[in-house]
Design an enzyme around this catalytic site. Structure first.
Site, PDB file in Angstrom:
ATOM      1  N   CYS B 162       0.790  -1.235   0.000  1.00  0.00           N
ATOM      2  CA  CYS B 162       0.000   0.000   0.000  1.00  0.00           C
ATOM      3  C   CYS B 162       0.822   1.286   0.000  1.00  0.00           C
ATOM      4  CB  CYS B 162      -0.951   0.011   1.196  1.00  0.00           C
ATOM      5  SG  CYS B 162      -1.773  -1.573   1.424  1.00  0.00           S
ATOM      6  N   HIS B 292      -4.274   7.313   5.935  1.00  0.00           N
ATOM      7  CA  HIS B 292      -4.299   6.039   5.212  1.00  0.00           C
ATOM      8  C   HIS B 292      -5.703   5.455   5.385  1.00  0.00           C
ATOM      9  CE1 HIS B 292      -2.801   2.666   3.039  1.00  0.00           C
ATOM     10  NE2 HIS B 292      -2.905   1.815   4.053  1.00  0.00           N
ATOM     11  N   HIS B 326      -9.808   1.463  -1.253  1.00  0.00           N
ATOM     12  CA  HIS B 326      -8.381   1.356  -0.971  1.00  0.00           C
ATOM     13  C   HIS B 326      -7.734   0.880  -2.261  1.00  0.00           C
ATOM     14  CE1 HIS B 326      -4.551   0.630   0.622  1.00  0.00           C
ATOM     15  NE2 HIS B 326      -4.808  -0.198   1.620  1.00  0.00           N
TER      16      HIS B 326
END
Lengths: 265, 397
Positions: B162, B292, B326
């Site tokens: 990520c 995040h 995401h």
């Protein structure tokens, strides 16, 4: 960009360390391909180390060896890991699981399938909280990783660990993307000249000349067929111990970019 | 930093839409792009951020071998906001071998391998056209984009889960500072695939509903796909009048677990602190934090603690993953684009799907758009393997 090479590690079939590699590069023995046994990585817990795949062992063992050889603590340095293909055995397992009706992907395999698994396990096993990056540039992964590692060096990050490693993939994937033999090369690079004499490495800029080739016919398939093998011309210059400058051209981009590199001994 | 880097141009595609104007509009109006996942013959209750129009993309002549969902998303993103033309001007100015391409991805073209294995399962052989090197192999993304843009300098792909495309900015900044290059195309692409969806499902990290980052009742993530690019240039040699700079960054590792963040948030705290230090800023200087904020129980909890420790309890922050999901390897570039829109428009986007903020949280998560008081925005990405990367963008006067 300039750095000093404080430590080197090499793992390949029949080559258990940099010392063995030097002897081969100096012509003291002839290299032959063959199987490679990799010991479970000591930095991991007994349970975890049993479950490591060959690709993971290769990267972690090369990392441990280069730090040991350079006399640096495992938790001390920021890291660059380069691999063209990562862990093909896990890709194969997940792809196979997805062909089954209920798609039973193993959760452990999934989190181990990230390209930065080696970096992740290295940081966990070594307790290393420094920055780490994992990159890929196909057959030019060694050169690209070298660029990344050199740019990390600064007065606030005076040393960096760089490991390039690749493991052949299982049969189905290997058919479409073969790797000649497993191989890893590790370097510890330093921003300033260490106390004991070490080879200096400079990246001089882009080059349109062809990539340097090694002369040794026995090592050629390894040099050309394993991504980490692209380090071999540079390692040959270092192993020669011939004082002076050795200039080479190294692949360093997934787009065919090549750079001129100078080794000074 | 020894050499300040400007963000001369930035563009992206995602479930928000195509290009920066669509992205801004969605942020201003609070419009989510998440849709129900179509699991085909293996139904799975979850929501995803999908880029429609991806299937209409035709790979340009000579690039057919690169055809896969990931690269066609890249092609779509390249077509936005005049990006190709801007890169062309940089190449003219600096020379093609003085420009680099550094891109992040976690999926790459894995969808092609998924299809190839299905084919093998049914027919006992891989499809004849399947070419791993041009599709799933990570190098494919940077090779495709570099060749497409005529970039002859260094090119490589970052894959750190990520934080992949977040790190393209830090790598680009370092490469420019080294003097080897004058400009870098940073960014990245991740595409929807079975591997991501089934993989996160196996870890029980998927929410059955649109994700609710920072909510008391959050129960997992929504996966999305996106592609985006940014042109970074050395500030002193850039001839554009871009007012956005990468003022600082911080990177660290948790050294804890492959898929769970360190409960103390030490890694996240270290990365945020390092970014502030490099930018020469104090905590109060940060006008907005793009979190995040995945919607997972642990990530959001740990991130809240880290933000509170480093910045205090007054800085407006939000997760924008409720808009487009995401986007994994492309989270960095998408959230950099969002952060820059916020910076240039002096507004902080709201955190979608927030009914009740987790009562244990102390940071100031906003559920309405707010004005930003200072010209500095921080964006966080924390990836599997405990791989943390934080960027600070500033508007220079």
């Amino acid at each position: 960009m300039r750095a000093w090479i404080k430590g080197i590690s090499v793992i390949a079939p029949g080559i258990e360390d940099w010392s063995a590699m030097q002897e081969t590069l100096q012509g003291l023995c002839v290299w032959q391909n063959g199987p490679l046994t990799l010991s479970p990585p000591g930095i991991l817990s007994p349970r975890e180390r049993r479950r490591t795949s060959p690709a993971l062992r290769l990267a972690l063992n090369a990392a441990a060896a280069v730090c040991q050889g350079a006399g640096v603590a495992f938790d001390a340095l920021p890291c660059v890991f380069a691999s063209a293909l990562g862990d093909g055995s896990i890709s194969d397992a997940i792809m196979t699981a997805l062909t089954q009706p209920d798609k039973p992907v193993s959760p452990t395999q999934f989190h181990n399938s990230v390209h930065n698994a080696a970096a992740g396990y290295w940081s966990i096993g070594a307790g290393n909280m420094r920055s780490s990056i994992s990159i890929a540039a196909g057959d030019a992964s060694f050169g690209a990783g070298l660029i990344s590692a050199m740019t990390h060096l600064s007065s606030t990050a005076p040393e960096v660990m760089f490991v390039a490693s690749d493991m052949p993939m299982p049969d189905l994937l290997a058919k479409t993307r073969p790797i000649y033999a497993p191989m890893a090369v590790g370097l510890v690079l330093s921003h300033t000249a260490p106390a004991r004499a070490c080879p200096a490495l400079e990246i001089l800029g882009a080059s349109t000349a062809p990539e340097s080739e090694i002369v040794d016919a026995a090592l050629k398939p390894l040099a050309n067929g394993s991504p980490a093998g692209r380090a071999l011309p540079m390692l040959t210059a270092i192993a020669s111990a011939a004082s002076g400058s050795h200039d080479l051209v190294m692949a360093a981009g997934s787009n065919g970019f090549r750079m001129k590199v100078r080794i000074s001994l | 930093m020894t050499s300040v880097v400007t963000v001369t141009a930035i563009t992206c595609v995602s479930a928000f839409g195509e290009g920066m104007a669509a992205l801004k509009e969605a942020l201003v109006t609070g419009r989510s792009g998440l849709v129900a996942f179509d699991g085909a013959d293996a139904p799975l209750q979850t929501y995803v951020g999908q880029v429609s129009g991806n299937k209409d993309v035709v790979m340009p002549l000579g690039f057919e071998k690169f055809d896969c969902r990931n690269n066609s998303l890249a092609e779509m993103a390249l077509g936005q906001d005049g990006f190709v033309k801007t890169v062309g001007a940089a190449i003219q100015r600096y020379g093609a071998d003085r420009v680099a391409v550094i891109l992040g991805t976690s999926t790459s073209g894995i969808g092609s391998t998924e299809a190839a294995y299905q084919h093998f399962s049914a027919h006992g052989a891989l499809p004849s056209h399947f070419d791993f090197a041009y599709t799933q192999e990570l190098a494919s993304l940077s090779a495709f984009v570099a060749k497409r843009l005529g970039v002859l300098g260094p090119a490589y792909t970052i894959s750190t889960a990520c934080s992949s495309s977040t790190r393209s900015f830090t790598e680009g900044a370092r490469l420019i500072a080294s003097g080897l290059c004058d400009a870098v195309i940073a960014g990245g692409v991740d595409s929807l695939c079975e591997t991501s969806v089934r993989g996160f499902n196996s870890l029980q990290l998927l929410s059955p509903n649109p994700c609710r980052p920072n909510d008391r009742d959050r129960d997992g993530i929504s996966i999305g796909e996106a592609g985006g690019f940014a042109l970074l240039e050395r500030a002193s040699t850039s001839t554009t009048d871009s007012d956005v700079v990468l003022a600082g960054y911080g990177e660290s590792s948790d050294a804890y677990h492959m898929s769970t963040p360190h409960p103390d948030g030490a890694g996240a705290t270290a990365a945020m602190t390092a970014a502030l230090k490099m930018a020469g800023l104090r905590p109060n200087d940060i006008g907005y934090v793009n979190m995040h904020g995945t919607g997972s129980l642990y990530n959001d909890q740990v991130e809240d603690a880290a933000i509170t420790t480093v910045l205090g309890t007054r800085t407006p922050c939000s997760s924008t993953k409720g808009y487009g999901g995401h986007t994994l390897g492309a989270a960095g570039i998408l959230e950099a684009a969002i952060s820059i829109i916020a910076l240039q428009g002096s507004f902080a986007p709201s955190n979608l799907n927030l009914s009740t903020l987790d009562p244990s949280f102390k940071s100031r998560v906003i559920s309405q758009v707010e004005d930003i008081e200072t010209p500095h925005v921080m964006t966080n990405n924390f990836g599997f393997g405990g791989n943390n990367c934080v960027l600070i963008f500033s508007k220079r006067s």
